[in-house]
Design a protein around this motif. Sequence first.
Motif, PDB file in Angstrom:
ATOM      1  N   UNK A 393       0.778  -1.240   0.119  1.00 49.68           N
ATOM      2  CA  UNK A 393      -0.091   0.365  -0.244  1.00 49.68           C
ATOM      3  C   UNK A 393       0.608   1.412   0.217  1.00 49.68           C
ATOM      4  N   UNK A 394       0.971   2.143  -0.789  1.00 47.81           N
ATOM      5  CA  UNK A 394       2.199   3.098  -0.982  1.00 47.81           C
ATOM      6  C   UNK A 394       1.258   4.519  -1.308  1.00 47.81           C
ATOM      7  N   UNK A 395       1.741   5.359   0.790  1.00 50.71           N
ATOM      8  CA  UNK A 395       0.571   6.264   0.796  1.00 50.71           C
ATOM      9  C   UNK A 395       1.230   8.064   0.529  1.00 50.71           C
ATOM     10  N   UNK A 396       0.507   8.317  -0.706  1.00 46.79           N
ATOM     11  CA  UNK A 396       0.573   9.411  -0.545  1.00 46.79           C
ATOM     12  C   UNK A 396       0.102   9.944  -1.805  1.00 46.79           C
ATOM     13  N   UNK A 397       0.520  10.898  -2.985  1.00 43.71           N
ATOM     14  CA  UNK A 397       1.008  11.147  -4.434  1.00 43.71           C
ATOM     15  C   UNK A 397       2.375  11.232  -4.186  1.00 43.71           C
ATOM     16  N   UNK A 398       2.392  11.913  -5.509  1.00 41.95           N
ATOM     17  CA  UNK A 398       4.079  11.536  -6.107  1.00 41.95           C
ATOM     18  C   UNK A 398       4.882  10.891  -6.318  1.00 41.95           C
ATOM     19  N   UNK A 413       4.332 -11.464  -7.526  1.00 50.97           N
ATOM     20  CA  UNK A 413       3.732 -11.828  -7.213  1.00 50.97           C
ATOM     21  C   UNK A 413       2.946 -11.212  -6.516  1.00 50.97           C
ATOM     22  N   UNK A 414       2.855  -9.263  -5.989  1.00 46.45           N
ATOM     23  CA  UNK A 414       2.347  -8.780  -5.130  1.00 46.45           C
ATOM     24  C   UNK A 414       1.094  -7.652  -5.887  1.00 46.45           C
ATOM     25  N   UNK A 415       0.159  -7.758  -4.246  1.00 47.52           N
ATOM     26  CA  UNK A 415      -0.635  -7.164  -4.975  1.00 47.52           C
ATOM     27  C   UNK A 415      -0.612  -5.507  -4.474  1.00 47.52           C
ATOM     28  N   UNK A 416      -0.568  -4.605  -5.536  1.00 50.29           N
ATOM     29  CA  UNK A 416      -0.668  -2.962  -5.329  1.00 50.29           C
ATOM     30  C   UNK A 416      -1.191  -1.907  -5.264  1.00 50.29           C
ATOM     31  N   UNK A 417      -1.313  -1.195  -3.847  1.00 45.45           N
ATOM     32  CA  UNK A 417      -3.026  -0.364  -4.149  1.00 45.45           C
ATOM     33  C   UNK A 417      -1.710   1.361  -3.545  1.00 45.45           C
TER      34      UNK A 417
END
Length: 459
Positions: A393-398, A413-417
Amino acid sequence: MIPMTLGEIAQVVGATPHDVRDPRARVTAPAAVDSREVVPGGLFAATAGARVDGHDYAGVAVAAGAVAVLASRPVGVPALVVEDVQVALGLLARHVLSRIGPTVIGLTGSVGKTTTKDLLAQVLERHAATVATDRSFNNELGLPLTVLRADAGTRYLVLEMGAGRKGDLTYLTGIAPPQVGLVLNVGSAHVERMGAGPADIAEAKGELVAALPADGFAVLNADDPYVMGMAGRTGARIVRYGRSPEAPVRAGDVRPAGRGRTAFELVTPSGRAPVELDLIGEHQVGNAVAAAAVATVLGLDAAEIAAGLNAARRRSSGRLEIVERADGVTVVDDAYNASPESMRAGLRAAKALAGNRRTVAVLGAMGQQADASRARHAEIGRLVAELGFDLLIAVGPGDPVAMAGEAAASGRNVSVHAVEDVPAAVMLATALLRPGDVVFVKASSEVGLGACARALAGA
């Protein structure tokens, strides 16, 4: 703090008393810059920050027991008024230090300062009275506050010294001249403020060893060429440490010890001793050996040092802090701050802790990376995938978007959000976590992901 009257303090810092009824009133407790941390008999230093002006809390501080306020203007309660509160704190700390005379140990580096400081303090305090930096109070305010906690019984004063720009360590060592200077590493932290690359950062960090006396000790990481390059900046005796076979203080036979922890053999000129750290991550070996090298020059033998390291526990929050939930979820809170080096170390530590369990990374931006920022975030995204994390889970813009994009494009096999902010990260992680997961949370402090880690730990 050593007892001092308001009149004595005024003379030391060049203050003008206002609303002081009795200049013989004594300050007997440490100073504070947060009115909530004032203790009876203490001194409240009213500093003006970006969001809060301490002068507005002068009355609250005196009501809590402060004898007086160190201020830049009259505040309606007993005050010692100076032109610059920060400078006055430094002057007071320097005066107190000259009266009590402990051995001052200064330590700096791009990553690992606080953990190393905590380990060293726990080794030394088993043998003599030791005062060490609280949390990460390592700047122009935090350092004098630490010094002012010392008294006549203090033998060792362990001072974490931060450097956001060139000149910072020269200022700090002017307040508290060290007899021992430890440099951990040169990484990419603060590159935006310090210059274009590691040589600029090394120049700033090297101000610590340049401040050492000829009869002092410069304790340098033998595994970091930028640190070893500082040897020419001091006339002090050089002590090398690390994993290098040539280092007199070193770690040998490094091996996993279960649940993400690491064991090794500590080698010093006085002998060898086994160490098993109660901290996760193999990178902690470097921090432990750094602490051991300082303890060695202070006269402790290998067995004494190893006993202290084996008994040491994590003291500062937000640094690989582990919380086990009732449903088996393990939250690894490493959200105090982040650089590429600490991000890589933390991800590997969390993965080692997890073993075969499902792993989740909640990651935000790494600040102060200048023109290389986007590429460095992309590298972290790639590493998340390569290490085999199940969910990012990547948090934030940019730049976190670049992190997410690189992980998604890895073919692993990584689920990305990707989410916009901390509340969204909490909501999504709460929905996606399963019993038994290990979730690793990290970003630079300004992102505020510590709130996410605390929310997930309390879920």
